[in-house]
Design an enzyme around this catalytic site. Structure first.
Site, PDB file in Angstrom:
ATOM      1  N   HIS A   1       0.818  -1.222   0.000  1.00 40.12           N
ATOM      2  CA  HIS A   1       0.000   0.000   0.000  1.00 40.12           C
ATOM      3  C   HIS A   1       0.849   1.268   0.000  1.00 40.12           C
ATOM      4  O   HIS A   1       1.897   1.323   0.638  1.00 40.12           O
ATOM      5  CB  HIS A   1      -0.999  -0.003   1.156  1.00 40.12           C
ATOM      6  CG  HIS A   1      -0.412   0.058   2.543  1.00 40.12           C
ATOM      7  ND1 HIS A   1      -0.244   1.248   3.214  1.00 40.12           N
ATOM      8  CD2 HIS A   1       0.007  -0.909   3.386  1.00 40.12           C
ATOM      9  CE1 HIS A   1       0.260   0.988   4.413  1.00 40.12           C
ATOM     10  NE2 HIS A   1       0.421  -0.310   4.552  1.00 40.12           N
TER      11      HIS A   1
ATOM     12  N   ASP B   1       6.251   2.117   6.246  1.00 36.77           N
ATOM     13  CA  ASP B   1       4.986   1.375   6.162  1.00 36.77           C
ATOM     14  C   ASP B   1       4.067   2.157   5.215  1.00 36.77           C
ATOM     15  O   ASP B   1       3.528   3.173   5.607  1.00 36.77           O
ATOM     16  CB  ASP B   1       4.401   1.248   7.566  1.00 36.77           C
ATOM     17  CG  ASP B   1       2.993   0.674   7.595  1.00 36.77           C
ATOM     18  OD1 ASP B   1       2.564   0.112   6.584  1.00 36.77           O
ATOM     19  OD2 ASP B   1       2.332   0.810   8.638  1.00 36.77           O
TER      20      ASP B   1
ATOM     21  N   GLU C   1      -5.202   1.084   2.891  1.00 40.06           N
ATOM     22  CA  GLU C   1      -4.827   0.060   3.877  1.00 40.06           C
ATOM     23  C   GLU C   1      -4.879   0.587   5.293  1.00 40.06           C
ATOM     24  O   GLU C   1      -5.331  -0.101   6.204  1.00 40.06           O
ATOM     25  CB  GLU C   1      -3.422  -0.479   3.575  1.00 40.06           C
ATOM     26  CG  GLU C   1      -3.077  -1.758   4.339  1.00 40.06           C
ATOM     27  CD  GLU C   1      -2.595  -1.542   5.766  1.00 40.06           C
ATOM     28  OE1 GLU C   1      -2.579  -2.515   6.532  1.00 40.06           O
ATOM     29  OE2 GLU C   1      -2.238  -0.397   6.141  1.00 40.06           O
ATOM     30  N   GLU C   2      -4.405   1.808   5.489  1.00 40.88           N
ATOM     31  CA  GLU C   2      -4.279   2.312   6.865  1.00 40.88           C
ATOM     32  C   GLU C   2      -5.633   2.501   7.553  1.00 40.88           C
ATOM     33  O   GLU C   2      -5.680   2.686   8.763  1.00 40.88           O
ATOM     34  CB  GLU C   2      -3.471   3.622   6.899  1.00 40.88           C
ATOM     35  CG  GLU C   2      -1.995   3.460   6.557  1.00 40.88           C
ATOM     36  CD  GLU C   2      -1.193   2.660   7.581  1.00 40.88           C
ATOM     37  OE1 GLU C   2      -1.758   2.245   8.607  1.00 40.88           O
ATOM     38  OE2 GLU C   2       0.001   2.433   7.316  1.00 40.88           O
TER      39      GLU C   2
ATOM     40  N   ASP D   1       3.997  -6.145   3.560  1.00 40.46           N
ATOM     41  CA  ASP D   1       3.817  -5.030   4.491  1.00 40.46           C
ATOM     42  C   ASP D   1       4.841  -5.197   5.607  1.00 40.46           C
ATOM     43  O   ASP D   1       5.365  -6.287   5.836  1.00 40.46           O
ATOM     44  CB  ASP D   1       2.379  -5.006   5.035  1.00 40.46           C
ATOM     45  CG  ASP D   1       1.918  -3.586   5.370  1.00 40.46           C
ATOM     46  OD1 ASP D   1       2.781  -2.728   5.641  1.00 40.46           O
ATOM     47  OD2 ASP D   1       0.696  -3.348   5.380  1.00 40.46           O
TER      48      ASP D   1
ATOM     49  N   HIS E   1       4.728   3.182  12.796  1.00 43.58           N
ATOM     50  CA  HIS E   1       3.763   4.280  12.971  1.00 43.58           C
ATOM     51  C   HIS E   1       4.319   5.395  13.863  1.00 43.58           C
ATOM     52  O   HIS E   1       3.557   6.210  14.392  1.00 43.58           O
ATOM     53  CB  HIS E   1       2.411   3.767  13.486  1.00 43.58           C
ATOM     54  CG  HIS E   1       1.602   3.095  12.402  1.00 43.58           C
ATOM     55  ND1 HIS E   1       0.241   2.922  12.473  1.00 43.58           N
ATOM     56  CD2 HIS E   1       1.970   2.575  11.208  1.00 43.58           C
ATOM     57  CE1 HIS E   1      -0.191   2.318  11.381  1.00 43.58           C
ATOM     58  NE2 HIS E   1       0.846   2.093  10.598  1.00 43.58           N
TER      59      HIS E   1
HETATM   60 ZN   LIG Z   1       1.167  -1.084   6.374  1.00 39.81          ZN
END
Ligand SMILES: [Zn+2]
Length: 355
Positions: free
Chosen positions: A80, A196, A230-231, A251, A331
């Protein structure tokens, strides 16, 4: 396991250069068009790849096998391009902005970060994310105060003191906000927000380039979904061709206490918050890694789901698996190592080149 091919050479400089460009292109979920166009431009260098935009705004890339049947591919990979970010929730009477988060992050992880407010007509306004009570010389709350959407706000780099001043800049409720990625490549490490999952998008592009330059084609017709939601949990819920048999999500792997993953290796996740992945497909990928001497890690993730799980939740019936590079401080201000990116790309190539 008997394998069909030796793996083609990966151009790691190319991969990190493309990754840095992608990281520097803002793409909070819902606002990923520009980053998606960057992927489209890069993939245009490999004309054997068929590129389709989906109605949802993701990119579906199809790479045919040598003996392509011309039918819809039964094999897919996905990564993603959307990232964490925010949206303007309110223009405060002070001229500061209250945000609502896009994706799951801790507010403390963006404290002090510079950001861009993307106005509706393609403008950008610069600012920073700060606690409303930021100055240690004025507020005793700074040290221990809770960081959340109420206590933090955007300070715009413009002379604004009220709502009208802000509106005059073109800023409105609902404008997207992106946080600076702060990309740094040194000593083999790549540091940035949003590795990510741009790291895996770069791995896919590097794998396609490696096949292109070696005149190799995948063992089976294969498609790659570069997803854009995706998030928020539904990037993989649509856009795959009918009749899919296998889906491998690429991922990042989560690192921390109790995790087996690290920054120097690729991981296969066999269970996350959505339960176990497909055992046989996971075993196939583990056997492939062993056959190509790629040292991988097996792990489980607690507070995590992937686009492969989104596909299952939406009713998809293919076997699904999840692999990816170890990413430290996910994150937050993330970091991985080129070794993990190379192993992820080689593993992807191993999968592509074998039945
Ligand atoms: Zn991800």
């Amino acid at each position: 396991m008997k394998t069909n091919q030796t793996l083609p050479q990966i151009n790691t400089d190319y991969m990190t250069d493309f990754l840095a460009r992608l990281l520097d292109t803002p793409s909070p979920t819902g606002f990923a068009r520009q980053a998606m166009e960057l992927v489209e431009q890069e993939i245009a260098k490999y004309p054997e790849v068929k590129v389709e935009w989906t109605k949802k705004g993701s990119l579906l890339l199809t790479l045919p096998a040598e003996n392509s049947s011309g039918a819809a591919p039964t094999r897919a990979l996905t990564a993603h391009v959307d990232t964490l970010g925010a949206m303007v929730r309110q223009i405060k009477p002070t001229g500061r902005l209250e945000l609502t988060e896009v994706g799951g992050f801790a507010w403390g992880s963006i404290e002090g970060e510079n950001c861009l407010v993307h106005t509706r007509h393609n403008g950008t306004v610069r600012g920073s994310l700060l606690p409303r009570e930021a100055s240690v010389h004025v507020y005793s709350s700074v040290r221990d105060g809770k960081r959340d959407s109420q206590s933090m706000e955007v300070r715009l780099d413009e002379r604004v003191t009220n709502v009208d001043d802000v509106r005059d800049l073109g800023i409105e409720v609902g404008d997207f906000v992106s946080f600076d990625a702060r990309v740094e490549v040194l000593n083999g490490f790549v540091k940035s927000r949003h590795l990510d999952d741009k790291a895996c998008v770069a791995a896919i592009v590097a794998a396609i380039k490696a096949l292109h330059e070696s005149n190799l084609t995948p063992a089976k017709d294969t498609c790659f979904l570069i997803s854009n939601y995706e998030e928020v949990g539904h990037g993989g819920s649509s856009d795959f061709p009918e009749g899919l048999e296998e889906l491998v999500a690429l991922d990042m792997a989560a690192i921390g206490d109790g995790q087996a993953s690290d920054e120097y290796h690729a991981t296969i996740c066999v269970k996350d918050a959505g339960g176990p992945y497909h055992h046989e497909l996971s075993n196939k990928l583990r056997d492939l890694a062993a056959a190509y001497d790629i040292k991988i890690v097996v792990d489980t993730y607690l507070h995590y789901s992937s686009d492969a799980k989104a596909y299952w939740r939406a009713g998809g019936d293919a076997a699904v698996a999840l692999i990816g590079p170890g990413v430290d401080s996910s994150h937050h201000y993330e970091r991985t190592h080129i070794d993990a990116l190379v192993d992820t790309t080689n593993w992807t190539l191993a999968y592509l080149l074998n039945d």
